[in-house]
Design a protein around this motif. Structure first.
Motif, PDB file in Angstrom:
ATOM      1  N   GLN A 131       0.813  -1.206   0.000  1.00 54.49           N
ATOM      2  CA  GLN A 131       0.000   0.000   0.000  1.00 54.49           C
ATOM      3  C   GLN A 131       0.858   1.272   0.000  1.00 54.49           C
ATOM      4  O   GLN A 131       0.429   2.322  -0.460  1.00 54.49           O
ATOM      5  N   VAL A 132       2.066   1.197   0.551  1.00 52.36           N
ATOM      6  CA  VAL A 132       2.934   2.361   0.652  1.00 52.36           C
ATOM      7  C   VAL A 132       3.867   2.452  -0.551  1.00 52.36           C
ATOM      8  O   VAL A 132       4.277   3.537  -0.955  1.00 52.36           O
ATOM      9  N   ALA A 133       4.195   1.323  -1.155  1.00 50.17           N
ATOM     10  CA  ALA A 133       5.190   1.269  -2.223  1.00 50.17           C
ATOM     11  C   ALA A 133       4.905   2.228  -3.377  1.00 50.17           C
ATOM     12  O   ALA A 133       5.837   2.888  -3.864  1.00 50.17           O
ATOM     13  N   PRO A 134       3.657   2.371  -3.875  1.00 47.86           N
ATOM     14  CA  PRO A 134       3.426   3.301  -4.991  1.00 47.86           C
ATOM     15  C   PRO A 134       3.778   4.748  -4.652  1.00 47.86           C
ATOM     16  O   PRO A 134       4.276   5.485  -5.513  1.00 47.86           O
ATOM     17  N   PHE A 135       3.516   5.156  -3.397  1.00 46.28           N
ATOM     18  CA  PHE A 135       3.848   6.523  -2.995  1.00 46.28           C
ATOM     19  C   PHE A 135       5.356   6.727  -2.965  1.00 46.28           C
ATOM     20  O   PHE A 135       5.874   7.753  -3.423  1.00 46.28           O
ATOM     21  N   LEU A 136       6.081   5.744  -2.405  1.00 49.45           N
ATOM     22  CA  LEU A 136       7.530   5.847  -2.354  1.00 49.45           C
ATOM     23  C   LEU A 136       8.136   5.825  -3.753  1.00 49.45           C
ATOM     24  O   LEU A 136       9.143   6.488  -4.011  1.00 49.45           O
ATOM     25  N   PHE A 137       7.527   5.075  -4.647  1.00 47.92           N
ATOM     26  CA  PHE A 137       7.997   5.045  -6.032  1.00 47.92           C
ATOM     27  C   PHE A 137       7.969   6.437  -6.658  1.00 47.92           C
ATOM     28  O   PHE A 137       8.878   6.839  -7.383  1.00 47.92           O
ATOM     29  N   ILE A 380       7.450  11.735 -13.755  1.00 43.90           N
ATOM     30  CA  ILE A 380       7.393  12.357 -12.425  1.00 43.90           C
ATOM     31  C   ILE A 380       8.552  13.324 -12.240  1.00 43.90           C
ATOM     32  O   ILE A 380       8.371  14.452 -11.755  1.00 43.90           O
ATOM     33  N   ALA A 381       9.754  12.901 -12.630  1.00 42.07           N
ATOM     34  CA  ALA A 381      10.928  13.754 -12.472  1.00 42.07           C
ATOM     35  C   ALA A 381      10.794  15.028 -13.299  1.00 42.07           C
ATOM     36  O   ALA A 381      11.071  16.136 -12.816  1.00 42.07           O
ATOM     37  N   ALA A 382      10.353  14.887 -14.547  1.00 42.18           N
ATOM     38  CA  ALA A 382      10.201  16.054 -15.415  1.00 42.18           C
ATOM     39  C   ALA A 382       9.114  16.997 -14.897  1.00 42.18           C
ATOM     40  O   ALA A 382       9.291  18.225 -14.868  1.00 42.18           O
ATOM     41  N   GLY A 383       7.983  16.420 -14.479  1.00 44.31           N
ATOM     42  CA  GLY A 383       6.900  17.248 -13.947  1.00 44.31           C
ATOM     43  C   GLY A 383       7.308  18.004 -12.701  1.00 44.31           C
ATOM     44  O   GLY A 383       6.979  19.190 -12.535  1.00 44.31           O
ATOM     45  N   THR A 384       8.043  17.336 -11.831  1.00 44.36           N
ATOM     46  CA  THR A 384       8.506  17.991 -10.603  1.00 44.36           C
ATOM     47  C   THR A 384       9.482  19.112 -10.914  1.00 44.36           C
ATOM     48  O   THR A 384       9.411  20.200 -10.325  1.00 44.36           O
ATOM     49  N   ALA A 400       5.011  15.911  -2.226  1.00 41.23           N
ATOM     50  CA  ALA A 400       3.655  15.367  -2.127  1.00 41.23           C
ATOM     51  C   ALA A 400       3.086  15.079  -3.513  1.00 41.23           C
ATOM     52  O   ALA A 400       2.444  14.038  -3.736  1.00 41.23           O
ATOM     53  N   GLY A 401       3.330  15.991  -4.462  1.00 35.70           N
ATOM     54  CA  GLY A 401       2.862  15.763  -5.825  1.00 35.70           C
ATOM     55  C   GLY A 401       3.504  14.547  -6.453  1.00 35.70           C
ATOM     56  O   GLY A 401       2.838  13.764  -7.156  1.00 35.70           O
ATOM     57  N   GLY A 402       4.801  14.330  -6.187  1.00 34.99           N
ATOM     58  CA  GLY A 402       5.472  13.139  -6.692  1.00 34.99           C
ATOM     59  C   GLY A 402       4.872  11.870  -6.127  1.00 34.99           C
ATOM     60  O   GLY A 402       4.701  10.867  -6.844  1.00 34.99           O
ATOM     61  N   ALA A 403       4.531  11.900  -4.835  1.00 34.22           N
ATOM     62  CA  ALA A 403       3.917  10.725  -4.211  1.00 34.22           C
ATOM     63  C   ALA A 403       2.564  10.401  -4.855  1.00 34.22           C
ATOM     64  O   ALA A 403       2.261   9.231  -5.162  1.00 34.22           O
ATOM     65  N   VAL A 404       1.743  11.421  -5.083  1.00 38.79           N
ATOM     66  CA  VAL A 404       0.431  11.213  -5.696  1.00 38.79           C
ATOM     67  C   VAL A 404       0.584  10.707  -7.129  1.00 38.79           C
ATOM     68  O   VAL A 404      -0.109   9.778  -7.555  1.00 38.79           O
ATOM     69  N   MET A 405       1.497  11.314  -7.892  1.00 41.73           N
ATOM     70  CA  MET A 405       1.736  10.876  -9.267  1.00 41.73           C
ATOM     71  C   MET A 405       2.215   9.422  -9.299  1.00 41.73           C
ATOM     72  O   MET A 405       1.835   8.645 -10.170  1.00 41.73           O
ATOM     73  N   GLY A 406       3.069   9.063  -8.347  1.00 35.74           N
ATOM     74  CA  GLY A 406       3.539   7.675  -8.270  1.00 35.74           C
ATOM     75  C   GLY A 406       2.406   6.703  -8.046  1.00 35.74           C
ATOM     76  O   GLY A 406       2.329   5.638  -8.686  1.00 35.74           O
ATOM     77  N   TRP A 407       1.505   7.075  -7.140  1.00 39.39           N
ATOM     78  CA  TRP A 407       0.341   6.201  -6.856  1.00 39.39           C
ATOM     79  C   TRP A 407      -0.549   6.085  -8.097  1.00 39.39           C
ATOM     80  O   TRP A 407      -0.960   4.971  -8.459  1.00 39.39           O
ATOM     81  N   VAL A 408      -0.817   7.225  -8.751  1.00 38.29           N
ATOM     82  CA  VAL A 408      -1.699   7.204  -9.925  1.00 38.29           C
ATOM     83  C   VAL A 408      -1.102   6.351 -11.046  1.00 38.29           C
ATOM     84  O   VAL A 408      -1.765   5.513 -11.652  1.00 38.29           O
ATOM     85  N   LEU A 409       0.198   6.574 -11.333  1.00 39.05           N
ATOM     86  CA  LEU A 409       0.839   5.869 -12.440  1.00 39.05           C
ATOM     87  C   LEU A 409       1.039   4.377 -12.141  1.00 39.05           C
ATOM     88  O   LEU A 409       1.124   3.565 -13.061  1.00 39.05           O
ATOM     89  N   LYS A 410       1.100   4.024 -10.875  1.00 34.06           N
ATOM     90  CA  LYS A 410       1.275   2.618 -10.515  1.00 34.06           C
ATOM     91  C   LYS A 410      -0.032   1.834 -10.614  1.00 34.06           C
ATOM     92  O   LYS A 410      -0.033   0.634 -10.932  1.00 34.06           O
TER      93      LYS A 410
END
Length: 412
Positions: A131-137, A380-384, A400-410
């Motif tokens: 459950q946490v892995a997508p955010f960390l990604f 994610i890197a480019a957007g950030t 925080a935006g990177g975490a949300v994007m990671g969850w969405v893209l995963k």
């Protein structure tokens, strides 16, 4: 009659002493309230923290003049340690003496340390669950871009001339080739002093020999610890002593020039490469936590200490990395005017600052290899990076935006 007059004098002296004590107590109480508040709400890095302090102590409370405040900002750039934390300590010392120095620094540091410690416990307990892995990604490539944005912004200020740019490039190259970060930083500063002495109206040939000088200096000081690092890495975290952990962070706190982001270069070079106490992924997670919490970025040490050695490690690492700042401010606050007037110290500072930017640039290259691994991470890197450079968003929002994007893209 004489006895009556003496009793009045003694009574007045007692009254004055009580008033002074009350003023000191009120001053210390005000310092605690102010810096606890800033420690809780001060997101955005050292520049944002210092801007908040200027608003509070110059504009609102009028504790010191703007000129004095600017002098304090200048001297924090002349000494190692986190700039915004040292500003808090300076203001506390001016307002409340030695006690003010201690309570102001602790009040600014403690909220971030507590939040970071709680997040470290959560990370160690739950960081690997699905459950946490997508955010960390998503956080990892975002952190790389946050550092890149800082390198670009700070580099614009630090690269004052071509020779300083050459020093920064040389330090970045030396770091990528394995040179010890502290030696690289101090070597850059020494070369800055050398340039100060040799440059002059009649010297037209400096640029002709500076590049060989840079390459020879950094070559001679290249780290010789690479072989030992392999042996230490094999021992892993189980072999870490609190003494060794504390000594590492005490050393870092004593020589850490530039932005708090430079801490990342020391952690990557020492804890990942040399000692093997952290993996690249753990380092990225530690940086993300430091960015996402208020207060000084150096609270990252709390997270690292907990990951390596639990609560004792967190306490030791935190105390060790912040202790030098209190000592430096206590020693240097009375001699600020002389430091501000020194041209040779200014030359050293310019070179150390650009060297710090070089270290940060090297870290971006190294961390990108392990964080930007597929098309989602690239997005994610480019957007950030675009959000940070174009819209100048707070770093906490970027992470925080990177975490949300990671969850969405995963999940899609």
């Amino acid at each position: 009659m004489l006895l009556y007059q003496n009793s009045i004098t003694e009574s007045n002296n007692i009254t004055f002493a009580m008033n002074d004590n009350n003023q000191n107590k009120n001053g210390v109480t005000e310092l605690i309230g102010l810096f606890l508040k800033l420690g809780i709400i001060a997101f955005g890095g050292p520049a944002a923290h210092i801007a908040m302090m200027e608003e509070e102590v110059v504009n609102r409370r009028k504790w010191i003049t703007r000129e004095h405040f600017l002098d304090l900002v200048g001297v924090t750039n002349l000494i190692p340690g986190p700039n915004s934390t040292e500003m808090a300590i300076h203001i506390g010392y001016i307002r409340g003496g030695l006690l003010g120095l201690v309570v102001s620094g602790l009040s600014f540091i403690i909220p971030a340390v507590i939040i970071t410690g709680i997040l470290a416990w959560v990370y160690v307990s739950y960081g690997s669950v699905p459950q946490v892995a997508p955010f960390l990604f998503g956080i990892k490539p975002a952190v790389v871009s946050v550092i890149l944005v800082a390198v670009i912004r700070l580099g614009r200020t630090a690269a004052k001339n071509t020779l300083l740019m050459l020093i920064g490039i040389a330090v970045a190259a030396a770091s990528l080739l394995g040179m010890n970060e502290i030696l690289a930083l101090l070597s850059g500063g020494v070369i800055g002093i050398i340039l100060y002495w040799v440059k002059g109206p009649g010297n037209k040939k400096v640029s002709g020999w500076i590049i060989p000088l840079l390459s020879q200096s950094f070559g001679l000081l290249k780290s010789s610890d690479a072989k030992a690092a392999v042996a230490v890495s094999a021992a892993g975290i189980a072999g870490v002593s609190l003494w060794k952990l504390g000594l590492f962070f005490l050393k870092v706190g004593s020589v850490l020039y530039g932005s708090g982001y430079v801490l990342i270069a020391f952690l990557e070079g020492g804890l990942v490469k040399d000692y093997g106490w952290l993996t690249q992924q753990q380092l990225l997670d530690a940086i993300a936590i430091g960015q996402f919490t208020p207060g000084p970025v150096l609270s990252t040490a709390t997270f690292v200490g907990y990951v390596v050695s639990g609560f004792p490690g967190a306490a030791i690492a935190t105390c060790a990395i912040f202790l030098p700042s209190f000592v430096f401010v206590l020693i240097l606050n009375p001699i600020i005017p002389r430091l501000r007037a020194s041209k040779i110290i200014s030359a050293f500072l310019d070179a150390v600052n650009i060297s710090a930017i070089g270290l940060m640039a090297a870290v971006v290259v190294q961390l990108a290899g392990s964080a930007v691994t597929d098309w989602r991470a690239v997005i994610i890197a480019a957007g950030t990076a675009i959000a940070g450079l174009r819209f100048k968003l707070n770093t906490a929002w970027l992470v925080a935006g990177g975490a949300v994007m990671g969850w969405v893209l995963k999940v899609i």
